[in-house]
Design a protein around this motif. Structure first.
Motif, short mmCIF file in Angstrom:
data_model
loop_
_atom_site.label_atom_id
_atom_site.label_comp_id
_atom_site.label_asym_id
_atom_site.label_seq_id
_atom_site.Cartn_x
_atom_site.Cartn_y
_atom_site.Cartn_z
N ASN A 184 11.74 -12.28 66.52
CA ASN A 184 10.44 -11.66 66.29
C ASN A 184 9.70 -11.43 67.61
N GLN A 185 9.79 -12.39 68.52
CA GLN A 185 9.13 -12.25 69.82
C GLN A 185 9.73 -11.10 70.63
N LEU A 186 11.00 -10.77 70.35
CA LEU A 186 11.65 -9.66 71.03
C LEU A 186 11.30 -8.31 70.41
N GLY A 187 10.50 -8.34 69.33
CA GLY A 187 10.00 -7.09 68.75
C GLY A 187 10.47 -6.77 67.36
N THR A 188 11.36 -7.59 66.79
CA THR A 188 11.87 -7.32 65.45
C THR A 188 10.85 -7.75 64.39
N THR A 189 10.59 -6.87 63.44
CA THR A 189 9.75 -7.21 62.30
C THR A 189 10.55 -8.09 61.36
N VAL A 190 9.98 -9.23 60.95
CA VAL A 190 10.69 -10.18 60.10
C VAL A 190 9.96 -10.35 58.77
N VAL A 191 10.71 -10.16 57.68
CA VAL A 191 10.20 -10.45 56.33
C VAL A 191 11.12 -11.51 55.75
N MET A 192 10.56 -12.69 55.50
CA MET A 192 11.38 -13.83 55.05
C MET A 192 10.88 -14.39 53.73
N VAL A 193 11.78 -14.43 52.76
CA VAL A 193 11.53 -15.08 51.48
C VAL A 193 11.93 -16.55 51.60
N THR A 194 11.07 -17.45 51.15
CA THR A 194 11.40 -18.87 51.24
C THR A 194 10.64 -19.68 50.20
N HIS A 195 11.19 -20.84 49.88
CA HIS A 195 10.48 -21.81 49.04
C HIS A 195 10.18 -23.07 49.85
N ASN A 196 10.44 -23.03 51.17
CA ASN A 196 10.26 -24.20 52.02
C ASN A 196 8.81 -24.28 52.49
N ASN A 197 8.02 -25.08 51.79
CA ASN A 197 6.59 -25.13 52.11
C ASN A 197 6.31 -25.75 53.47
N GLU A 198 7.17 -26.67 53.92
CA GLU A 198 6.94 -27.29 55.24
C GLU A 198 7.03 -26.25 56.35
N ILE A 199 8.05 -25.41 56.29
CA ILE A 199 8.22 -24.36 57.30
C ILE A 199 7.03 -23.41 57.28
N VAL A 200 6.66 -22.96 56.10
CA VAL A 200 5.54 -22.01 55.97
C VAL A 200 4.25 -22.62 56.51
N ASN A 201 3.98 -23.85 56.13
CA ASN A 201 2.73 -24.49 56.53
C ASN A 201 2.65 -24.75 58.03
N GLN A 202 3.78 -25.06 58.66
CA GLN A 202 3.75 -25.37 60.08
C GLN A 202 3.76 -24.14 60.98
N MET A 203 4.37 -23.05 60.52
CA MET A 203 4.51 -21.89 61.40
C MET A 203 3.26 -21.01 61.45
N LYS A 204 2.40 -21.12 60.45
CA LYS A 204 1.12 -20.41 60.47
C LYS A 204 1.27 -18.91 60.68
N LYS A 205 2.19 -18.32 59.94
CA LYS A 205 2.36 -16.87 59.94
C LYS A 205 1.63 -16.28 58.73
N ARG A 206 1.66 -14.97 58.62
CA ARG A 206 1.10 -14.34 57.43
C ARG A 206 1.94 -14.73 56.21
N VAL A 207 1.26 -15.01 55.09
CA VAL A 207 1.94 -15.44 53.87
C VAL A 207 1.46 -14.61 52.69
N VAL A 208 2.42 -13.98 52.01
CA VAL A 208 2.14 -13.28 50.75
C VAL A 208 2.73 -14.10 49.62
N THR A 209 1.92 -14.40 48.62
CA THR A 209 2.38 -15.18 47.47
C THR A 209 2.54 -14.27 46.26
N LEU A 210 3.71 -14.37 45.63
CA LEU A 210 3.98 -13.64 44.39
C LEU A 210 3.99 -14.61 43.22
N SER A 211 3.47 -14.16 42.09
CA SER A 211 3.53 -14.93 40.85
C SER A 211 3.75 -13.96 39.70
N GLN A 212 4.87 -14.10 39.03
CA GLN A 212 5.22 -13.23 37.90
C GLN A 212 5.11 -11.75 38.28
#
Length: 226
Positions: A184-212
């Motif tokens: 990402n730092q080299l310029g690549t746009t990254v879209v990552m699906v995950t259920h790992n809340n620890e990674i999401v909470n620590q990295m402090k990136k933009r987060v989109v939440t889907l429900s149904q």
């Protein structure tokens, strides 16, 4: 870079996987997509890959409207995408150099450039000394690094990652996230699906939440919300 406007995906059974989803992703952004099982996360990735068509709405990727692409144009569109899955999907009968090189050979890159590009990418993911090893000789974390090298060797503008740490222990998961952050730092746009809340909470990136199938949260430096 990516513009989804009121995207709806309905299957023949009548089940709606996505319901009027609107998301805009800027060039060079790192976006997490989170949500419980069945929320529509993987369907979103499949629509961006052109594997699943939309029932209504519009998806624009780098100026291309996906619904207007002809079947024969999809392979050329996908050259601008790198994809990493939870399963490593490596060819067991080929060494890791050949696994990564295949992405280049398919698009007609010359032998000398393949050798140079693959060697550089394997060095980048820390596997340069294991280029002749076969997948079964590697750990799970190493196999996922090969998968990332394969996804990135053609220098895609966008990297789509669907649960890339799902089969890994915490140590290997963070090593993979460090690699994705580097890309990402080299310029690549990254879209990552995950259920790992620890990674999401620590990295402090933009987060989109889907429900149904609906976007319920979109936070610029958010955390894991269900």
């Amino acid at each position: 870079m990516i513009q989804m406007e009121r995207v709806r995906v309905a299957y023949p059974s009548g089940m709606e996987a996505l319901k009027s989803v609107s998301i805009s992703v800027e060039k060079g952004e790192f976006l997490f997509v989170v949500g419980s099982s069945g929320s529509g996360k993987s369907t979103l990735i499949k629509t961006l890959l052109g594997e699943v068509g939309v029932s209504s709405g519009q998806i624009m990727v780098a100026g291309r409207e996906l619904s207007r692409l002809k079947k024969k144009e999809l392979p050329y569109y996908r050259r601008m995408l790198g994809v990493v899955f939870q399963e490593f999907r490596l060819l067991e009968d080929r060494n890791i150099f050949e696994n990564v090189a295949l992405s280049q050979r398919i698009i007609g890159v010359s032998h000398d450039r393949v050798k140079r590009n693959v060697s550089l990418m394997l060095d980048m993911v820390g596997l340069g000394e294991k280029r002749r090893a076969y997948p079964k000789e590697l750990s799970g974390g190493e196999q996922q690094r090969v998968a990332i090298a394969r996804a990135m060797v053609n220098r895609p503008a966008i990297l789509l990652a669907d649960e890339p740490t799902g089969n890994l222990d915490p140590k290997n998961s963070w090593e993979i996230m460090d690699l994705l952050e580097e890309m990402n730092q080299l310029g690549t746009t990254v879209v990552m699906v995950t259920h790992n809340n620890e990674i999401v909470n620590q990295m402090k990136k933009r987060v989109v939440t889907l429900s149904q199938g609906v976007v319920t949260n979109d936070m610029p430096q958010g955390g894991y919300v269900q």
